[in-house]
Design a protein around this motif. Structure first.
Motif, short mmCIF file in Angstrom:
data_model
loop_
_atom_site.label_atom_id
_atom_site.label_comp_id
_atom_site.label_asym_id
_atom_site.label_seq_id
_atom_site.Cartn_x
_atom_site.Cartn_y
_atom_site.Cartn_z
N ASN A 200 0.83 -1.21 0.00
CA ASN A 200 0.00 0.00 0.00
C ASN A 200 0.86 1.25 0.00
O ASN A 200 0.52 2.25 -0.65
N MET A 201 1.96 1.22 0.71
CA MET A 201 2.87 2.38 0.74
C MET A 201 3.46 2.65 -0.64
O MET A 201 3.52 3.79 -1.10
N VAL A 202 3.90 1.57 -1.32
CA VAL A 202 4.47 1.73 -2.66
C VAL A 202 3.43 2.27 -3.63
O VAL A 202 3.68 3.23 -4.37
N VAL A 203 2.24 1.67 -3.61
CA VAL A 203 1.18 2.06 -4.54
C VAL A 203 0.70 3.49 -4.27
O VAL A 203 0.34 4.23 -5.19
N GLU A 204 0.70 3.89 -3.01
CA GLU A 204 0.29 5.25 -2.64
C GLU A 204 1.15 6.28 -3.38
O GLU A 204 0.64 7.27 -3.93
N VAL A 205 2.45 6.05 -3.40
CA VAL A 205 3.36 6.98 -4.10
C VAL A 205 3.26 6.79 -5.61
O VAL A 205 3.26 7.76 -6.37
N PHE A 206 3.17 5.53 -6.04
CA PHE A 206 3.11 5.22 -7.48
C PHE A 206 1.94 5.92 -8.17
O PHE A 206 2.05 6.37 -9.31
N THR A 207 0.81 6.02 -7.47
CA THR A 207 -0.40 6.59 -8.09
C THR A 207 -0.52 8.10 -7.92
O THR A 207 -1.46 8.71 -8.41
N LYS A 208 0.41 8.71 -7.22
CA LYS A 208 0.36 10.17 -7.05
C LYS A 208 0.75 10.89 -8.33
O LYS A 208 1.59 10.41 -9.09
N LEU A 213 3.85 15.07 -5.21
CA LEU A 213 4.95 14.45 -4.46
C LEU A 213 5.59 15.50 -3.54
O LEU A 213 5.82 16.64 -3.94
N GLN A 214 5.90 15.08 -2.31
CA GLN A 214 6.46 16.01 -1.33
C GLN A 214 7.98 16.05 -1.34
O GLN A 214 8.59 16.98 -0.81
N GLY A 215 8.60 15.00 -1.92
CA GLY A 215 10.05 14.95 -1.97
C GLY A 215 10.67 14.19 -0.82
O GLY A 215 11.90 14.01 -0.76
N ASP A 216 9.84 13.72 0.14
CA ASP A 216 10.38 12.98 1.28
C ASP A 216 9.86 11.54 1.31
O ASP A 216 9.88 10.89 2.36
N GLU A 217 9.41 11.04 0.16
CA GLU A 217 8.82 9.70 0.11
C GLU A 217 9.85 8.57 0.01
O GLU A 217 9.55 7.42 0.29
N MET A 218 11.10 8.90 -0.38
CA MET A 218 12.09 7.87 -0.65
C MET A 218 12.36 6.95 0.55
O MET A 218 12.36 5.71 0.40
N PRO A 219 12.58 7.47 1.77
CA PRO A 219 12.84 6.55 2.90
C PRO A 219 11.71 5.56 3.13
O PRO A 219 11.96 4.39 3.43
N ALA A 220 10.47 6.02 2.99
CA ALA A 220 9.31 5.13 3.20
C ALA A 220 9.27 4.03 2.15
O ALA A 220 8.96 2.87 2.45
N ILE A 221 9.59 4.38 0.89
CA ILE A 221 9.58 3.38 -0.18
C ILE A 221 10.71 2.38 0.02
O ILE A 221 10.52 1.16 -0.14
N ASP A 222 11.89 2.86 0.42
CA ASP A 222 13.01 1.95 0.69
C ASP A 222 12.65 0.97 1.82
O ASP A 222 12.95 -0.23 1.75
N PHE A 244 8.22 -5.58 -9.43
CA PHE A 244 9.45 -4.85 -9.74
C PHE A 244 9.17 -3.68 -10.69
O PHE A 244 9.77 -2.62 -10.57
N SER A 245 8.26 -3.89 -11.63
CA SER A 245 7.90 -2.80 -12.55
C SER A 245 7.29 -1.64 -11.79
O SER A 245 7.64 -0.47 -12.00
N THR A 246 6.34 -1.96 -10.89
CA THR A 246 5.66 -0.92 -10.12
C THR A 246 6.64 -0.17 -9.22
O THR A 246 6.64 1.06 -9.16
N LEU A 247 7.49 -0.91 -8.53
CA LEU A 247 8.46 -0.28 -7.64
C LEU A 247 9.47 0.55 -8.44
O LEU A 247 9.82 1.67 -8.04
N ALA A 248 9.92 0.02 -9.57
CA ALA A 248 10.89 0.75 -10.39
C ALA A 248 10.29 2.06 -10.91
O ALA A 248 10.95 3.11 -10.90
N ARG A 249 9.04 2.00 -11.35
CA ARG A 249 8.40 3.23 -11.83
C ARG A 249 8.20 4.22 -10.68
O ARG A 249 8.23 5.44 -10.89
#
Length: 636
Positions: A200-208, A213-222, A244-249
């Motif tokens: 859900n965390m990955v998809v939340e950013v993926f669909t934004k 984007l706030q610019g501080d999403e990277m730590p949460a995705i990692d 992997f496609s979704t996460l890479a995008r």
């Protein structure tokens, strides 16, 4: 796509790696009569000999000293499904069947056609007064399971029994596989619940949207990715390519291109022939500006799936970014031949044809796109642009007015309306409206600067041109922009700056025709006539039907006082486009040329002018396009 559906799709595609563990089929039976063994032989033939399952019988698994009940419950709990043979009213069969129902195991129930209730078996002493054996009645004798489906079989027809088993197994395949996974992974639901939280965390950013984007999403995705990887490793879950496609995008959206590409390359190690992963890699590389690497990924994908329309479509988009217009058009045509149902494919092909000045074909292709998506404003605006270039100004204006009536905030529509306007002041207002709505609209900025230049406001125009590198992704390649900058610098009596501006572009793109022509014009104004004509000679040799190029060459000849060559080049330009004659009558570069006998002989005669106009009209009719005058030009 809805976020919840995307998460569910990712979960569905995850595979629990238990292929090496045996799938077992438990056989429930009681009597040792020959006809029961025939049925068991059929079961073993269908399931065990085909290599699909291990057929388990309690009598063959019990060892000396084993607890029959303990062994039975363990075998029933670990099996994927069971086949229950009812050749009569058997208490132990009912007992085992009851355990299976309680465990929610898939079952195939076989009821023999002649199955009876063995009444004598319930009496310890034989007697002649016993009633006849009644046939087994599922509704009466098995009332607790009377709504369960069962299959009748004939003990004398083993082929029929095998066919029944195969047919029923096909129906239960999904349930059987789920039961197998549940037996191998008893905590599967808990695992998937935890995976879902991280996905859900990955998809939340993926669909934004990018602007959200706030610019501080990277730590949460990692962190989410690390948890998903851990769960997959601990519980032997094979993550699907789509994960992997979704996460890479998602990483690509966060401008972490290197992470995104590394992730896909890692996924490709296990499945190097996945064309979709390669396509996603190409998208990410194209998004980052590495068009050559993106093309390589697409070509590898096409080798795997040569008939995939979307791969050829993406190859066309990538080739356009590389400046390979003809190859891009070939890719679009190939994609359409494979599948003509994609509106965006027709649109991109139409735009490519437009950029090649093939406006008739562009309009036709945009019409194909509009057949599939009739109300698409983007398609309509580009159709209007094509119509304008075909001289169908009224039709173009009607389309744009229709678009603006439904959406007055469409910056592209205001930009095209400005291009349609013949009056520079009126056009400037439309271009400024487009920039107001979209401050980074490169075409509107360039065209508003061109209008300012044509209105004599050269410094203001130059200020806008100077900012174009921040707003227009094509600023180093666009011949119109380069020409307009140098024309404006010339009007400000700064041709040396025009040479510097062209050289800056030529350092990176030495064959850029717009920069070469702009440099030649500026050199001519500096009096470096030989250098200017050397460049013009090469350009004209490569593009002998470019009327603007011929006109500028004529200007350079005139400034060098080579009047005979100037007249010849000017005549060639006017033959291709008669409007250059009107421009030549007022162009300061031709001030001395207009006083020469050669010019008066060639252009003062009304008959000569009419001849040139007639020839040029025929030429324009054949080409089906119009061209603007040499003043600073609005972007096509």
């Amino acid at each position: 796509m809805e976020k919840a559906k995307l998460v569910d799709d990712l979960l569905v595609n995850m595979e629990y790696q238990a292929e090496q563990s045996p799938r077992s089929c438990f056989v429930v039976f009681s009597s040792r009569e020959a006809h029961v063994e025939i049925v068991i032989d059929c079961i073993e033939n269908v399931f065990q000999e085909s290599g699909q399952f291990q057929v388990v019988r309690l009598d063959q698994h019990l060892k000396s000293g084993d607890s029959q009940y303990a062994e039975l419950t363990e075998l029933l709990a670990s099996c994927c499904f069971a086949v229950v043979i009812l050749d009569g009213f058997r208490p132990n069969v009912l007992f085992e069947y009851g355990i299976l129902r309680g465990l929610h195991k898939p079952c195939i129930v076989l009821l023999e056609d002649e199955a009876t209730v063995d009444v004598p078996g319930f009496f310890p002493v034989a007697t002649e007064d016993l009633p006849p054996k009644p046939q087994v009645d599922m509704d009466r004798h098995f009332s607790d399971v009377k709504d369960r489906f069962y299959l009748r079989y004939n003990r004398n027809k083993p082929k029929q029994i095998r066919s029944l088993l195969q047919s029923e197994h096909r129906k239960l395949t999904g349930q059987i596989e789920n039961e197998f996974l549940h037996s191998m992974f008893p905590h599967k639901e808990i695992i998937e619940s935890e995976l879902k939280a991280h996905l859900n965390m990955v998809v939340e950013v993926f669909t934004k949207n990018d602007h959200d984007l706030q610019g501080d999403e990277m730590p949460a995705i990692d962190l989410a990715h690390s948890h998903v990887s851990r769960l997959a490793k601990e519980h032997h879950v094979a993550l699907p390519p789509r994960y992997f496609s979704t996460l890479a995008r998602t990483y690509a959206k966060l401008n972490a291109t290197e992470k995104a590409v590394t992730l896909i390359d890692g996924a490709l190690l296990g499945t190097s022939d996945d064309a979709t992963l390669l396509s996603d890699k190409a998208y990410i590389l194209r998004r980052s500006g590495d068009f050559a690497a993106a093309l390589s990924a697409l070509e590898a994908a096409i080798k795997i799936r040569p008939k995939a329309e979307f791969l050829w479509h993406n190859k066309g988009l990538t080739l356009e970014k590389l400046g390979e217009a003809e190859k891009a058009i070939h890719s679009y045509k190939k994609a359409i031949a494979l599948d003509s149902s994609c509106a965006m494919l027709h649109f991109h092909y139409g735009v490519a044809l437009y950029e090649r000045d093939d406006f008739h074909a562009a309009a036709d292709e945009l019409n194909e796109a509009l057949k599939l998506r009739p109300e698409d404003d983007v398609f309509l605006v580009w159709k209007a642009r094509a119509f304008h270039c075909l001289g169908k100004t009224d039709d173009a204006r009607k389309i744009i007015e229709t678009v603006l009536a439904s959406d007055s905030t469409n910056a592209d529509a205001w930009f095209v309306l400005g291009r349609i306007e013949k009056d520079n002041a009126a056009a400037l207002q439309h271009f400024r409206k487009a920039v107001e709505l979209d401050p980074e609209h490169g075409g509107a900025l360039c065209s508003s600067a061109a209008c300012l230049s044509n209105l004599g406001q050269f410094q203001e125009a130059l200020d806008i041109f100077a900012e174009m590198h921040k707003t227009c992704p094509r600023h180093e390649l666009c011949p119109t922009l380069i020409s307009n900058i140098c024309t404006t610098l010339g009007e400000l009596d700064r041709p040396e700056d025009g040479v510097a501006a062209a050289d800056k572009i030529l350092e990176r793109h030495p064959e850029n025709p717009g920069a070469l022509q702009a440099k030649a014009c500026s050199l001519a104004r500096l009096g470096e006539h030989d250098s200017a004509q050397e460049i013009f000679a090469k350009l004209v040799d490569a593009n002998p039907l470019d009327s603007e190029l011929l006109y500028n060459q004529a200007c350079a000849y005139a400034l060098a006082r080579r009047y005979t060559e100037a007249v010849k080049a000017l005549q060639a330009a006017i033959e291709l486009d008669p409007r250059w004659q009107q421009s030549a009558m007022h162009d300061s570069d031709f001030s001395s040329l207009r006083r020469t006998k050669a010019y008066r002989t060639a252009f003062s005669s009304g008959r000569s002018a009419r001849n040139h106009r007639t020839a040029a009209k025929k030429k324009a009719s054949r080409e089906g396009k119009t061209r603007p005058t040499r003043a600073s030009r609005t972007t096509k």
